[in-house]
Every structure is written in structure tokens, then in C-alpha cells.
Scaffold this motif. Structure first.
Motif, mmCIF file in Angstrom:
data_model
loop_
_atom_site.group_PDB
_atom_site.id
_atom_site.type_symbol
_atom_site.label_atom_id
_atom_site.label_comp_id
_atom_site.label_asym_id
_atom_site.label_seq_id
_atom_site.Cartn_x
_atom_site.Cartn_y
_atom_site.Cartn_z
ATOM 1 N N ALA A 234 0.840 -1.190 0.000
ATOM 2 C CA ALA A 234 0.000 0.000 0.000
ATOM 3 C C ALA A 234 0.878 1.245 0.000
ATOM 4 O O ALA A 234 0.784 2.102 -0.859
ATOM 5 C CB ALA A 234 -0.921 -0.007 1.225
ATOM 6 N N ARG A 235 1.735 1.321 1.018
ATOM 7 C CA ARG A 235 2.659 2.446 1.105
ATOM 8 C C ARG A 235 4.050 1.924 1.413
ATOM 9 O O ARG A 235 4.204 0.891 2.072
ATOM 10 C CB ARG A 235 2.237 3.393 2.225
ATOM 11 N N THR A 236 5.052 2.643 0.958
ATOM 12 C CA THR A 236 6.434 2.259 1.269
ATOM 13 C C THR A 236 7.170 3.476 1.813
ATOM 14 O O THR A 236 6.878 4.607 1.432
ATOM 15 C CB THR A 236 7.184 1.771 0.013
ATOM 16 N N ALA A 237 8.110 3.214 2.721
ATOM 17 C CA ALA A 237 8.951 4.300 3.236
ATOM 18 C C ALA A 237 10.311 3.731 3.601
ATOM 19 O O ALA A 237 10.415 2.590 4.076
ATOM 20 C CB ALA A 237 8.307 4.935 4.468
ATOM 21 N N ASP A 238 11.345 4.532 3.379
ATOM 22 C CA ASP A 238 12.680 4.096 3.797
ATOM 23 C C ASP A 238 13.035 4.725 5.132
ATOM 24 O O ASP A 238 12.229 5.433 5.739
ATOM 25 C CB ASP A 238 13.728 4.403 2.706
ATOM 26 N N GLY A 239 14.249 4.444 5.616
ATOM 27 C CA GLY A 239 14.611 4.798 6.979
ATOM 28 C C GLY A 239 15.169 6.202 7.166
ATOM 29 O O GLY A 239 15.721 6.503 8.231
ATOM 30 N N LEU A 240 14.994 7.075 6.171
ATOM 31 C CA LEU A 240 15.498 8.445 6.338
ATOM 32 C C LEU A 240 14.790 9.148 7.503
ATOM 33 O O LEU A 240 15.423 9.838 8.311
ATOM 34 C CB LEU A 240 15.316 9.240 5.042
ATOM 35 N N GLY A 241 13.474 8.957 7.588
ATOM 36 C CA GLY A 241 12.727 9.583 8.684
ATOM 37 C C GLY A 241 13.171 9.048 10.038
ATOM 38 O O GLY A 241 13.282 9.784 11.017
ATOM 39 N N MET A 242 13.453 7.740 10.095
ATOM 40 C CA MET A 242 13.954 7.130 11.341
ATOM 41 C C MET A 242 15.290 7.762 11.728
ATOM 42 O O MET A 242 15.537 8.063 12.904
ATOM 43 C CB MET A 242 14.107 5.624 11.125
ATOM 44 N N LEU A 243 16.156 7.973 10.733
ATOM 45 C CA LEU A 243 17.469 8.572 10.993
ATOM 46 C C LEU A 243 17.313 9.965 11.611
ATOM 47 O O LEU A 243 17.968 10.304 12.602
ATOM 48 C CB LEU A 243 18.260 8.662 9.683
ATOM 49 N N VAL A 244 16.416 10.762 11.025
ATOM 50 C CA VAL A 244 16.237 12.128 11.526
ATOM 51 C C VAL A 244 15.563 12.104 12.901
ATOM 52 O O VAL A 244 15.934 12.875 13.794
ATOM 53 C CB VAL A 244 15.420 12.964 10.510
#
Ligand code: ATR
Length: 273
Positions: A234-244
């Protein structure tokens, strides 16, 4: 002016100096933050040297999170559970407080930035290494209906599940344990993406509506997220937000003020062609 650093090996590509410079500017905090390469056999010596020079805190990255755990004079519960430290704070008396903000960073990115609920949901996590151990306690604290860890080496996932069983409904198994299992959210915590690979997953793993999150990030979609899109995520996200987000937690521990993360994530997100 207070000094901070991220310590790793290698460290050249770290985004942390940029992130913390943006946080400092936004909050008006007078600090400098730099990347420090420690020799592979010289982590503790590097920390001691920087403390002696007046540094107030450190982020710790690969491969030193375990050594930072041992070096810390005091640990938060989260760090103790994670078995790893990604944030050191130099207390006024010179003692080192060890914290781990990776899991909170992941949960904040999922829930606040992406609007993905974890409570009462089925969560699948791929991988059973240090990265996954570091995020399990905050994930379980959200109250999922179930959290299953699947790993190439099944015994490592079973062991992790045993270690965290007191915190919630967590199970573990090998990749075959994914057959017939369905979830609301699939999180990749393996390091397979470093080789641009994906663990072998069942083709029908994703039912309609499943969100997929990769704890890794890159300048282009990771192998796992390409797999996810091809299999109907449905949706995908990488770990950039986790890093910030993990950086913001570290900053808050050091400075007592939590920066806003959305503008920083926007600045760092590579422009898609
Ligand atoms: P990290 O600190 O990144 O977690 P780690 O402790 O070495 O590093 O763990 C790496 C994880 O990625 C493990 O779960 C590993 O599976 P194994 O326990 O079976 O080794 C997983 N992994 C790495 N490469 C993989 C691949 N090509 N396919 C599937 N899993 C992989």
C-alpha cells in the motif's frame, strides 16, 4: 559553544553532521557537531580523548554501538534492552550516560510522520541482528496484536523473541515461518540491502493494504522497497525519517529541546527524477 560528534568507521557518508547543524540553527542552540573516524581498535580511546577536550555528547554508529554499551557508566532501560548504545551524554561529573534512540526514532517516524498505527496491528519484522534488537522494545511498547520476527537463521529470531517475551506478544522463526502469515505492516531490519538484495520472501506475503518500511535508506529506492512495490504494498517508506527522528531524540537528551523534524526530512530527501 558546545561540541558533539558522531563516531564510526567508516563515517565519511554520515548525514548526522548536516542533521544536527539544521537542528542547531532551527533551535538557536550554540553547538558544533562533527563526524569523527575512530580506528577499529580505538573507540574507547577516541571517546576519552574527546571528553577530555570538552565534548558534551556523541552519536555512535557502526561498528561501535556494542562497545559504547560497554563503555557507558550508566544505561537507560532502552539501551539495556537494546544491548547497544547510539547516544552518549557526558554528564557534568564526566560520567557517560548511554541511551539508544533508534527504536523511538523508528516508532515516531511510523506513527507521527507516516500515520501508521501499531496498536492492535500485526507487525512482521525481517532480520534478527543488532539493528532489530535495538528497536523491539519501543515497537512492543506501542501494543501491537502480534510481532513476528522472521530471519534467514531462524534460531536467532527465536532467541530474540524469547529475550523480549516479557514486553509483549512476540514470536520468531525462519523465513519459512512467513508462509501463510499476514500482517498490517512489514519492516525490513536486515542488512541484505547493503548488497542490493532482498531476503527470499513468499510472493503472496503482502495482502492489499500492507505498508512496508525499510530501516535502511539510500538515494534511490532500496531493493526491499522495490520488491514491496512490485508485490502490491500500500505504502512504502525508507529509513530516512527514522534517521532524523533518532537524531532529534539525541539532540533532546543533550540540549533539553526537541527540534522539529519535518523540515529537516524535507531538506535531506533526495529529489526523485
Ligand atoms: P545489523 O547490525 O545490521 O543488524 P547483523 O547483526 O550482522 O547487522 O544482522 C544482519 C541481519 O541481516 C541478520 O538478521 C542477517 O540474517 P542472519 O542472522 O541469517 O545472518 C540478515 N541478512 C543479511 N544479509 C541477508 C540476506 N542476503 N538475506 C537475508 N538476510 C540477510
Amino acid at each position: 559553544m558546545d561540541y558533539y560528534a558522531v563516531i564510526g568507521h567508516p563515517i565519511g557518508h554520515s548525514k548526522s553532521p548536516r542533521i544536527h547543524a539544521l537542528f542547531a540553527e532551527q533551535t538557536g542552540q550554540a553547538l558544533r557537531y562533527e563526524a569523527v573516524l575512530a580506528p577499529l581498535d580505538g573507540f574507547a580511546g577516541t571517546v576519552r580523548d574527546l571528553v577530555a577536550r570538552g565534548y558534551r555528547g556523541f552519536n555512535v554508529t557502526v561498528p561501535f554501538k556494542g562497545e559504547a554499551f560497554v563503555l557507558a557508566d550508566e544505561l537507560t532501560d532502552r539501551a539495556r534492552r537494546a544491548g547497544a548504545v547510539n547516544t552518549l551524554k557526558v554528564e557534568d561529573d564526566g560520567r557517560l550516560l548511554g541511551e539508544n534512540t533508534d527504536g523511538v526514532g523508528l516508532v515516531t517516524d511510523l506513527t507521527r510522520n507516516l500515520g501508521i498505527r501499531l496498536r492492535d496491528r500485526e507487525v512482521l519484522v525481517l532480520g534478527a541482528g543488532g539493528a532489530v534488537r535495538g528497536v523491539l522494545a519501543p515497537l512492543l511498547a506501542e501494543g501491537p496484536a502480534g510481532l513476528h520476527i522472521a530471519n534467514r537463521t531462524g534460531s536467532r529470531a527465536e532467541e530474540l523473541a524469547r529475550d523480549f517475551a516479557d514486553l509483549g506478544p512476540v514470536t520468531g522463526g525462519d523465513l519459512d515461518s512467513l508462509r501463510g502469515r499476514h500482517s498490517h505492516l512489514l519492516i525490513n531490519g536486515t542488512s541484505a540491502g547493503l548488497d542490493d538484495e532482498v531476503p527470499p520472501l513468499p510472493d503472496d506475503l503482502l495482502r492489499p493494504g500492507v505498508d512496508c518500511y525499510d530501516m535502511m535508506y539510500g538515494d534511490r529506492p532500496t531493493a526491499f522497497l522495490r520488491w514491496a512495490v512490485a508485490h502490491g504494498a500500500a505504502r512504502t517508506a525508507d529509513g530516512l525519517g527514522m534517521l532524523v527522528e533518532q537524531a532529534a531524540e539525541s539532540f533532546a537528551l543533550w540540549r533539553g529541546i526537541r527540534p522539529r523534524t519535518a523540515p529537516v526530512i524535507r531538506v535531506l530527501r533526495p529529489v526523485q527524477p
